[in-house]
Design a protein around this motif. Structure first.
Motif, PDB file in Angstrom:
ATOM      1  N   VAL A 135      -1.746   3.625  -9.607  1.00  0.00           N
ATOM      2  CA  VAL A 135      -2.287   3.369  -8.281  1.00  0.00           C
ATOM      3  C   VAL A 135      -2.897   1.970  -8.184  1.00  0.00           C
ATOM      4  CG1 VAL A 135      -3.989   4.140  -6.590  1.00  0.00           C
ATOM      5  CG2 VAL A 135      -2.637   5.811  -7.833  1.00  0.00           C
ATOM      6  N   MET A 158       0.415   7.278  -6.215  1.00  0.00           N
ATOM      7  CA  MET A 158      -0.669   8.253  -6.256  1.00  0.00           C
ATOM      8  C   MET A 158      -0.090   9.670  -6.219  1.00  0.00           C
ATOM      9  SD  MET A 158      -3.937   8.769  -3.749  1.00  0.00           S
ATOM     10  CE  MET A 158      -2.944   9.221  -2.357  1.00  0.00           C
ATOM     11  N   LEU A 159       0.907   9.868  -5.367  1.00  0.00           N
ATOM     12  CA  LEU A 159       1.548  11.190  -5.314  1.00  0.00           C
ATOM     13  C   LEU A 159       2.250  11.516  -6.628  1.00  0.00           C
ATOM     14  CD1 LEU A 159       3.013  11.126  -1.690  1.00  0.00           C
ATOM     15  CD2 LEU A 159       1.023  12.397  -2.526  1.00  0.00           C
ATOM     16  N   MET A 207       0.836  -1.202   0.000  1.00  0.00           N
ATOM     17  CA  MET A 207       0.000   0.000   0.000  1.00  0.00           C
ATOM     18  C   MET A 207       0.870   1.251   0.000  1.00  0.00           C
ATOM     19  SD  MET A 207      -3.007  -0.909  -0.491  1.00  0.00           S
ATOM     20  CE  MET A 207      -3.761   0.700  -0.335  1.00  0.00           C
ATOM     21  N   TRP A 208       2.091   1.155   0.556  1.00  0.00           N
ATOM     22  CA  TRP A 208       2.995   2.317   0.529  1.00  0.00           C
ATOM     23  C   TRP A 208       3.361   2.664  -0.905  1.00  0.00           C
ATOM     24  CZ3 TRP A 208       2.682   5.166   4.447  1.00  0.00           C
ATOM     25  CH2 TRP A 208       2.482   4.626   5.711  1.00  0.00           C
ATOM     26  N   ALA A 261       1.456   2.118  -3.457  1.00  0.00           N
ATOM     27  CA  ALA A 261       0.244   2.726  -4.019  1.00  0.00           C
ATOM     28  C   ALA A 261       0.172   4.208  -3.648  1.00  0.00           C
ATOM     29  CB  ALA A 261      -0.996   1.991  -3.522  1.00  0.00           C
ATOM     30  N   TYR A 262       0.500   4.524  -2.392  1.00  0.00           N
ATOM     31  CA  TYR A 262       0.472   5.928  -1.962  1.00  0.00           C
ATOM     32  C   TYR A 262       1.525   6.749  -2.705  1.00  0.00           C
ATOM     33  CZ  TYR A 262      -2.227   4.007   1.940  1.00  0.00           C
ATOM     34  OH  TYR A 262      -3.149   3.362   2.708  1.00  0.00           O
ATOM     35  N   ILE A 263       2.723   6.188  -2.878  1.00  0.00           N
ATOM     36  CA  ILE A 263       3.788   6.903  -3.597  1.00  0.00           C
ATOM     37  C   ILE A 263       3.390   7.110  -5.051  1.00  0.00           C
ATOM     38  CG2 ILE A 263       6.149   6.664  -4.474  1.00  0.00           C
ATOM     39  CD1 ILE A 263       6.825   5.292  -1.773  1.00  0.00           C
ATOM     40  N   ILE A 320      -2.229  -1.893  -5.659  1.00  0.00           N
ATOM     41  CA  ILE A 320      -3.401  -2.309  -4.879  1.00  0.00           C
ATOM     42  C   ILE A 320      -3.853  -3.703  -5.309  1.00  0.00           C
ATOM     43  CG2 ILE A 320      -5.823  -1.809  -4.402  1.00  0.00           C
ATOM     44  CD1 ILE A 320      -5.080   1.181  -4.538  1.00  0.00           C
TER      45      ILE A 320
END
Length: 171
Positions: A108, A74-75, A67-68, A70-72, A112
């Motif tokens: 993203v 997304m940014l 998930m980290w 995915a967050y990166i 996931i």
């Protein structure tokens, strides 16, 4: 009507031979647990290059499948959002849709989906291990039952022999 079954699975000759041997001598069959490390060499080979490729693929998958990540991602995707939004406002819908599908959704959703697959895989592995224990126990019980049946058969044969001897002495 014939009692003929049609084999619909495609299996290796080794599997078919092991299956036939297990059916022919069930008391000699030993259930086995097959794990991912045991079959990993089948994908890329057992050589140094194959092991390197397998390790690299697993490392990248484990790194991206968080998930980290995915967050990166997304940014990273949001960095180009202002330009995509500005183009969309000017009427360039292709750029807006391209940003959404190529830059954001793909970046993203990939990690996931991998995370979801890892969760599903972990539960499947746990079920497979539990099933293996259950099947091994059932196998041991079946082997014991077969041994008991063989013992009973021997006792019945001995009783039959004794009865025949008694009948011949009585006559």
């Amino acid at each position: 009507m014939t009692d003929r079954t049609v084999e619909r699975r495609k299996s290796s000759p080794q599997h078919r031979a092991e299956y036939a041997a297990a059916k022919a001598a069930p008391t000699e069959h030993l259930p086995r647990l097959v794990t991912t490390p045991q079959v990993r060499n089948l994908i890329h080979g057992a050589g140094a290059i194959g092991q390197f490729n397998s390790r690299l693929a697993v490392l990248i998958t484990k790194s991206v499948g968080t998930m980290w990540a995915a967050y990166i991602f997304m940014l990273i995707g949001l960095v180009s959002l202002p330009q995509a939004w500005h183009a969309f406002i000017r009427g360039d819908t292709v750029t807006g849709v391209a940003w959404l599908s190529q830059s954001f959704l793909q970046l993203v959703l990939l990690p996931i989906i991998i995370v979801g697959q890892n969760v599903i895989s972990a539960s499947q592995d746990a079920r497979a291990e539990a099933d293996h224990i259950t099947l091994t126990t059932l196998h041991a019980m079946n082997v014991r039952q077969l041994q008991m049946l063989e013992q009973q058969q021997q006792i019945l044969q001995q009783q039959q022999t004794i009865l025949e001897l008694l009948k011949t002495k009585a006559a």
